[in-house]
Design an enzyme around this catalytic site. Structure first.
Site, PDB file in Angstrom:
ATOM      1  N   ASP A  46       0.868  -1.170   0.000  1.00  0.00           N
ATOM      2  CA  ASP A  46       0.000   0.000   0.000  1.00  0.00           C
ATOM      3  C   ASP A  46       0.911   1.228   0.000  1.00  0.00           C
ATOM      4  O   ASP A  46       2.132   1.119   0.160  1.00  0.00           O
ATOM      5  CB  ASP A  46      -0.990   0.003   1.171  1.00  0.00           C
ATOM      6  CG  ASP A  46      -2.205   0.886   0.859  1.00  0.00           C
ATOM      7  OD1 ASP A  46      -2.133   1.720  -0.068  1.00  0.00           O
ATOM      8  OD2 ASP A  46      -3.236   0.764   1.536  1.00  0.00           O
TER       9      ASP A  46
HETATM   10  C1  BGC Z   1      -5.008   3.353   0.055  1.00  0.00           C
HETATM   11  C2  BGC Z   1      -5.232   2.350  -1.049  1.00  0.00           C
HETATM   12  C3  BGC Z   1      -5.098   3.010  -2.400  1.00  0.00           C
HETATM   13  C4  BGC Z   1      -3.738   3.630  -2.496  1.00  0.00           C
HETATM   14  C5  BGC Z   1      -3.436   4.259  -3.835  1.00  0.00           C
HETATM   15  C6  BGC Z   1      -3.739   4.147  -0.163  1.00  0.00           C
HETATM   16  O1  BGC Z   1      -3.656   5.217   0.712  1.00  0.00           O
HETATM   17  O2  BGC Z   1      -4.980   2.686   1.289  1.00  0.00           O
HETATM   18  O3  BGC Z   1      -6.486   1.744  -0.891  1.00  0.00           O
HETATM   19  O4  BGC Z   1      -5.312   2.086  -3.410  1.00  0.00           O
HETATM   20  O5  BGC Z   1      -3.614   4.622  -1.485  1.00  0.00           O
HETATM   21  O6  BGC Z   1      -4.149   5.403  -4.038  1.00  0.00           O
END
Ligand code: BGC
Length: 749
Positions: A296
């Site tokens: 993530d």
């Molecule tokens: C979130 C994800 C997301 C990623 C990319 C993160 O902060 O937890 O769910 O896909 O950002 O934007």
């Protein structure tokens, strides 16, 4: 272009691959399988790559999502692309922009490896559907799949290859802001929704123009954050992990999902991004996942703040050796992997394995055949907000609405002389698309007021805002009350703003924000037929509303076509059929609350002192999981089973008559729950094991059938083996998780 791909093609020929035409893996109907011809191509390409280029494939950078032109694309990124130091980019939007960036990667880098563009296409790209929790409330898997399909068609036309969706985290704590992104509290139901969403995004063939790669996130147990506080610690038993949190991920895998995202949270002391047992051993080795795992956003570095990695070097080591293949905006792999390999901490084989997985997905997507796949400004113009997509969004949105209460107010008559439409969300467009709304824009949203105007072109409609969503100002109340006084019926639209649910948007109180409650109560005191339309990204504590007002329609954050879909339901052009995918608590003190409870040694009995209950609140939720009303009524009778007992290899047929005993044609979600009466491990008092959404005409009946096998009755025993134990079971069928029509049966040795 072809000339530039020459080294790859030659390498492929060298390893003896006869057929240059890629045979694409079928997705949607089975696990993502390895294809020999693709593997040969990947191996050839790997043999040409330098250490830096390999590491580059694991590096994912974010563009500025708000900017639609290449002008602001940082020069250092251009340089990194040319050097082959970037494998993926996210937040680069639009056909023209993705085209330009891709062109640099494929034409100006040494090996011409295409980028894979990713984006959070969570509930639509430009045509915005209801938030995923709302869409789940349709209990209509075809509709959910269709919505993901439309999102994929639009996103692919705008140059995207990959969505960071579906979020398949089970969520049992409505304080957690991200409940809006998932399918609610139940693993069986969540698994069905996960499957539908993966199939919708990935289509029938990953290489198809309009197919995009899906991503099952956030692996794993992110939704079990303590106290519903986002990113918080997760400490759950292995049993709960396997029984509740893992099944939707397994379901996404079985549906062919090609990527996973490792979650931010620690799980029982170990951050998942550095958790080898979960990512490498379980997901990749035991489950046989062949795609790649993305971290993530910055979650590799965050292992330092967790107190799990001493520094970036160790964080890189922990993530890589746990099986996390791509580094999402962390730049840790870029900075540390070379040294880790040179130091012998990470082997070249380990590195190659991560690169292989990413290249495999790129090949399967068809990006080596056409790096600009789907991305076409003309197609983009034609497809974004295409009338057909808007029509589908309206259909899906209608199905997502849940009628929570109705004392003879709804549906409203079209002959009504006058209506007051009030509340801070009544004439709103921007909030209705919710968070994670892709490239959706408020200006394309149909407000509730506009939706109602369309139904009553000649009616007297009195609009007043009344108050803001937040704040204490009641200056607008008089206008709202005057509007209501003049009208024959009142529709009041209240709730949360878009930015009150979603990532990092946990709430400690689940009331209607601001003075909205007061507004509703003052309007209600006029004793007119009144409907509250509630918009929210999570279950709210609205017991007071349930007690006071005659009609409540749960509308979630309904998306682009929200106002039209709501008007369809208010005026009876669509008979509501949604059911809650999450229990609604009466108060915050009951949280976490979900139907899948254990009996305890002292099952709750309000009147008895020493039982498992509260002294100041009922134990039951305000509205249980699976609950939702219709304009008609459904009666269940003649529940029967094919035999009072079955053997381990036999199937139990369960059937029931469902009669539409009301005045309207309508759809019912028939739900089947099971209870294992005695187990070597205690079992919940109810577990959803089947559901069917059926349409029944007024006055008619349908016989609805389900099948149960011993596999449906299995659970993890004391040794964590998944088995069914012989013994007595109860089953219940009805229109929500409180269904009382039940029958017993036995499972024999
Ligand atoms: C979130 C994800 C997301 C990623 C990319 C993160 O902060 O937890 O769910 O896909 O950002 O934007």
């Amino acid at each position: 272009m072809l000339k530039r791909l020459l080294p790859i093609l030659i390498a492929v020929a060298l390893v003896g691959c006869k057929n240059q035409q890629l045979k694409q893996t079928e997705v949607g109907s089975g696990k993502f399988a390895v294809n020999k011809q693709v593997e040969a191509k990947v191996d050839s390409l790997l043999s040409l790559m330098t250490l830096e280029e390999k590491i580059g494939q694991l590096n994912q950078l974010s563009g500025n999502g708000e900017v639609t032109g290449p002008i602001s694309f940082p020069a250092e990124y251009m340089e990194a692309l040319r050097k082959g130091l970037v494998g993926s980019m996210l937040n680069i939007n639009g056909a023209a922009y993705t085209y330009k960036v891709q062109k640099v990667a494929v034409e100006e880098s040494r090996l011409h490896i295409p980028l894979i563009f990713g984006y959070d296409v969570i509930h639509g790209y430009k045509t915005i559907f209801p938030i995923p929790l709302g869409e789940a409330a349709s209990w209509d898997m075809e509709a959910i799949e269709k919505s993901a399909r439309v999102a994929a068609i639009e996103a692919s036309a705008a140059g995207q290859h990959w969505t960071f969706a579906p979020m398949v985290d089970i969520a049992r704590d409505p304080r957690w802001g991200r409940v809006m992104e998932g399918a609610g509290e139940d693993p069986f139901f969540g698994s069905a929704v996960a499957r539908a969403r993966v199939k919708g995004f990935q289509g029938s063939k990953l290489s198809d123009t309009s197919s995009i790669a899906a991503c099952a996130k956030h692996f794993v147990a992110y939704g079990a954050a303590q106290a519903g506080r986002d990113y918080n610690t997760v400490d759950i038993s292995e049993r709960t992990l396997y029984e509740v949190y893992l099944p939707p991920f397994k379901s996404a895998l079985d549906a062919g999902v090609v990527t996973f995202m490792s979650s931010f949270n620690e799980l029982n002391g170990i951050p998942v991004t550095g958790n080898k047992a979960m990512v490498n051993d379980l997901l990749k080795e035991k489950w046989g996942f062949n795609g790649f795992v993305d971290s993530d956003w910055g979650s590799i570095r965050e292992m330092i703040y967790h107190g799990y990695a001493a520094n970036e070097y160790e964080a890189g080591y922990l993530a890589m050796s746990s099986g996390v293949d791509m580094d999402l905006e962390g730049r840790i792999y870029l900075a540390q992997l070379k040294k880790l390999v040179e130091d012998g901490r990470i082997t070249v084989e380990q590195l190659d394995e991560a690169v292989r997985r990413i290249l495999r997905v790129k090949f399967e997507l068809g990006l080596f055949d056409n790096p600009y796949k789907g991305c076409d400004s003309i197609r983009e113009k034609e497809l974004l907000l295409n009338p057909r997509h808007l029509e589908i969004a309206r259909e899906v949105t209608r199905k997502s609405l849940v009628l929570l209460k109705n004392e003879n107010v709804l549906p409203l008559s079209r002959n009504i002389r006058s209506i007051a439409v009030v509340g801070p969300l009544a004439d709103n467009q921007d909030e209705l698309i919710g968070t994670w709304s892709g490239r959706g824009e408020g200006k394309h949203v149909v407000s509730v007021l506009s939706g109602i105007r369309e139904k009553l072109p000649n009616g007297n409609i009195y609009y007043a805002k009344g108050c803001e969503i937040v704040g204490e100002n009641k200056a607008g109340f008089d206008e709202a009350i005057n509007a209501a006084r003049k009208a024959d019926a009142v529709v009041v639209v209240v709730g949360e703003s878009a930015m009150m649910s979603g990532e990092a948007l946990s709430r400690a109180f689940l009331d209607l924000p601001g003075v909205q409650k007061d507004l509703v109560m003052e309007l209600n005191a006029l004793h007119k037929p009144l409907v509250v339309v509630v918009m929210n990204g999570r279950p709210l504590t609205i017991e007071w509303m349930d007690k006071a007002v005659p009609a409540i329609l749960e509308a979630w954050l309904p998306g682009t076509m929200g106002g039209l879909a709501i008007a369809d339901v208010l005026f009876g052009d669509y008979n509501p059929s949604g059911k809650l995918p999450m229990s609604f608590p009466r108060n915050v003190g009951q949280i976490p609350i979900f139907y899948y409870q254990k009996s305890t040694g002292r099952p709750p009995r309000q009147e008895e002192r020493y039982t498992s209950k509260y002294i100041d609140s009922p134990v039951s939720p305000l509205y249980p999981f699976g609950y939702g009303l219709s304009y008609t009524t459904f009666e269940y009778s003649n529940l029967s089973i094919s035999s009072p007992s079955i053997k381990m290899d036999e199937t139990l047929k369960v059937s029931v008559d469902v009669r539409n005993s009301g005045k309207y044609d309508g759809e019912e979600v028939v739900q089947l729950y099971v209870r294992d009466m005695v187990g070597s491990v205690t079992r919940p008092i109810r577990e959803l094991k089947g559901f069917k959404k059926i349409f029944i005409k007024s006055g008619e009946s349908a016989r609805v059938e389900f099948s149960l096998t011993s596999n449906d009755l299995a659970f993890y025993n004391q040794n964590m083996e998944y088995i069914a134990e012989p013994g007595d079971f109860m089953l219940f069928i009805g229109g929500n998780s409180d269904a009382s029509l039940g029958l017993g049966f036995r499972l024999e040795e």
